[in-house]
Design a protein around this motif. Structure first.
Motif, mmCIF file in Angstrom:
data_model
loop_
_atom_site.group_PDB
_atom_site.id
_atom_site.type_symbol
_atom_site.label_atom_id
_atom_site.label_comp_id
_atom_site.label_asym_id
_atom_site.label_seq_id
_atom_site.Cartn_x
_atom_site.Cartn_y
_atom_site.Cartn_z
ATOM 1 N N CYS A 9 -4.932 6.771 -5.195
ATOM 2 C CA CYS A 9 -4.220 6.157 -4.077
ATOM 3 C C CYS A 9 -2.769 6.625 -4.027
ATOM 4 C CB CYS A 9 -4.285 4.637 -4.147
ATOM 5 S SG CYS A 9 -3.329 3.903 -5.479
ATOM 6 N N ASN A 66 -2.777 10.066 -2.411
ATOM 7 C CA ASN A 66 -2.992 9.926 -0.978
ATOM 8 C C ASN A 66 -1.702 9.524 -0.265
ATOM 9 O OD1 ASN A 66 -4.376 9.844 1.456
ATOM 10 N ND2 ASN A 66 -5.342 7.865 1.054
ATOM 11 N N ALA A 67 -1.000 8.544 -0.823
ATOM 12 C CA ALA A 67 0.217 8.049 -0.186
ATOM 13 C C ALA A 67 1.323 9.087 -0.147
ATOM 14 C CB ALA A 67 0.706 6.797 -0.914
ATOM 15 N N TYR A 97 -7.246 11.602 5.807
ATOM 16 C CA TYR A 97 -6.095 10.701 5.727
ATOM 17 C C TYR A 97 -4.823 11.449 6.115
ATOM 18 C CZ TYR A 97 -8.792 7.181 3.174
ATOM 19 O OH TYR A 97 -9.712 6.220 2.816
ATOM 20 N N GLU A 109 -12.891 4.461 -0.063
ATOM 21 C CA GLU A 109 -11.705 3.961 0.638
ATOM 22 C C GLU A 109 -10.834 3.095 -0.274
ATOM 23 O OE1 GLU A 109 -12.487 3.205 5.152
ATOM 24 O OE2 GLU A 109 -14.342 2.724 4.074
ATOM 25 N N GLY A 137 0.795 -1.217 0.000
ATOM 26 C CA GLY A 137 0.000 0.000 0.000
ATOM 27 C C GLY A 137 0.826 1.264 0.000
ATOM 28 N N SER A 138 0.436 2.226 0.842
ATOM 29 C CA SER A 138 1.088 3.533 0.878
ATOM 30 C C SER A 138 2.557 3.435 1.263
ATOM 31 C CB SER A 138 0.347 4.451 1.862
ATOM 32 O OG SER A 138 0.377 3.911 3.168
ATOM 33 N N GLU A 139 2.906 2.450 2.060
ATOM 34 C CA GLU A 139 4.303 2.291 2.469
ATOM 35 C C GLU A 139 5.200 2.030 1.266
ATOM 36 O OE1 GLU A 139 6.987 -0.355 5.623
ATOM 37 O OE2 GLU A 139 4.947 -0.962 5.105
ATOM 38 N N ARG A 173 -0.723 10.799 5.410
ATOM 39 C CA ARG A 173 0.297 9.999 4.733
ATOM 40 C C ARG A 173 -0.243 8.640 4.253
ATOM 41 N NH1 ARG A 173 2.905 13.286 8.258
ATOM 42 N NH2 ARG A 173 4.691 14.416 7.349
ATOM 43 N N GLY A 174 -1.421 8.703 3.691
ATOM 44 C CA GLY A 174 -2.016 7.519 3.096
ATOM 45 C C GLY A 174 -2.825 6.649 4.023
ATOM 46 N N GLU A 175 -2.857 6.953 5.292
ATOM 47 C CA GLU A 175 -3.582 6.132 6.272
ATOM 48 C C GLU A 175 -4.823 6.869 6.755
ATOM 49 O OE1 GLU A 175 -2.686 3.051 6.890
ATOM 50 O OE2 GLU A 175 -0.907 3.264 5.609
ATOM 51 N N THR A 219 -6.852 3.952 -1.273
ATOM 52 C CA THR A 219 -5.863 3.117 -0.579
ATOM 53 C C THR A 219 -5.337 1.938 -1.379
ATOM 54 O OG1 THR A 219 -7.628 1.793 0.446
ATOM 55 C CG2 THR A 219 -6.798 3.693 1.698
#
Length: 387
Positions: free
Chosen positions: A122, A125-126, A146, A94, A18-20, A148-150, A98
């Motif tokens: 997404c 967002n991240a 959100y 969502e 995901g965002s990580e 940092r993407g969360e 994400t």
């Protein structure tokens, strides 16, 4: 393997999701961490909005560069489905924000291409320090935050809504990008191109950052590529005659549509601008090749029929026919094929055949119906002054 050599095991594999994963390697998703990548972050959101309103037959998309460094994209589409409301008619809010590879819109000829990877919002967002999503749907306004993407919390109903649409406001992460200042001029040019190529779309850009006060532009054009052509010659200081030749045609063989505008005028150089799904194809490709072949065939056929070329004259070449030609060629395809990863050159032999036939037939008919103008054009093409 010796005892002193470290063993490679599954525990050594770093799994990023995901965002990580996006934040770890941002260049893989938006191209770079320069202003070019910053603009791509905006395009990932903007592409979803533009395609949604186009799918509904047209509408408005408004982009605001905010004083505090944020960017807001608002559309008047139907609004993204909200999972918390029980909506199941498409990709939910969502999921859109994400999950990679969700995509911003169906990949068909009516969609504009904004993303090189097809990741959608997404990615935005991240790569943002924070993001706020607002959905106006079925008389309810939904909001979700959100960082940092969360997600900070699930989407929450925030009162009634008297219109429909989606607004996404994000603040690009200064820890990732070299600059968080978007270029008004670069964005305005891209927005103008997309608006010109999509009848029914209104797109605006407002900049709240200048010390002298906000500046804003809005783009909406009724004539598609003919408007692009007029703007192209206006940039050269040339007065564009009113008799631009323009047409569009669907062709199931290439699963798409070709949209063309052309005119012969006084400059002794060819100027052909091409697009595939609203992306400039600066290296041309099969749509450009088909266009040139179709124009050349139509001109030579008409010249022979009207005895504007003698039996001993050779055919006019594509180079000669194009010397005083300005044109815009736009194709919209369900599945465009590109030569290379940059989308600078379009491929596909069928596209060439379809564009060539469409241009040859339409232009041939126009020349036959306008014999005096046709003779004048062919006379200018043949003139020794162009040698």
């Amino acid at each position: 393997m010796s005892e002193g050599t470290s063993r490679y095991e599954a525990t050594h594999i770093e799994v990023l999701e995901g965002s990580e994963a996006i934040r770890k390697r941002p260049g893989m998703y938006v191209g770079s961490t320069t202003v070019r990548g910053l603009h791509q972050v905006l395009f990932e959101v903007l592409g979803r909005s533009v395609n949604e309103v186009l799918a509904a037959g047209g509408g408005c998309v408004d982009v605001t560069l905010m004083l505090d460094g944020g960017v807001r994209v608002t559309d008047n589409g139907p609004g993204v489905p909200v999972e918390a409301a029980g909506d199941s008619g498409g990709v939910g809010l969502e999921s859109l924000l994400t999950r990679p590879h969700i995509g911003a819109a169906p990949g068909d000829r009516y969609s504009t291409a904004w993303s090189t990877q097809g990741m959608g919002p997404c990615v935005t967002n991240a790569l943002s320090s924070r993001l706020t999503a607002e959905v106006r749907r079925e008389h309810v306004r939904w909001v979700q935050e959100y960082v940092r993407g969360e997600a900070v919390s699930p989407p929450a109903a925030a009162g009634p809504a008297d219109s429909s649409g989606t607004s996404i406001t994000f603040w690009p992460d200064a820890d990732i990008f070299e600059t968080t200042e978007c270029s008004f001029a670069v964005l305005a040019k891209r927005f103008e191109d997309v608006a010109m190529l999509n009848r029914g779309l209104s797109i605006s850009l407002t900049d709240e950052r200048p010390k002298g006060g906000p500046r804003a532009v809005r783009f909406q054009f009724p004539d598609g590529p003919a408007d692009v052509l007029a703007a192209l010659d206006a940039d050269s200081g040339v007065q564009v005659p009113p008799d631009i030749i323009a047409f569009e045609r669907e062709d199931a063989r290439m699963a798409g549509r070709v949209d063309v505008a052309l005119i012969w005028r006084g400059l002794s150089e060819e100027r052909i601008r091409t697009f595939a799904n609203c992306v400039p194809t600066r290296e041309g490709g099969t749509h450009a090749d088909g266009f040139r072949a179709g124009v050349t065939a139509a001109i030579n056929t008409h010249a022979r029929r009207r005895q504007l070329l003698t039996a001993t004259d050779p055919d006019l070449t594509a180079e000669r026919v194009g010397r005083i030609l300005t044109a815009v060629v736009s194709v919209k395809l369900d599945s465009p094929q590109y030569e290379g990863a940059t989308r600078g050159k379009l491929g596909g032999a069928t596209v060439k055949e379809c564009v060539e036939q469409a241009v040859r037939e339409y232009l041939g008919t126009w020349l036959a119906q306008n014999p005096e103008q046709a003779a004048e054009i062919i006379g200018r093409i043949k003139a020794p002054s162009w040698d």
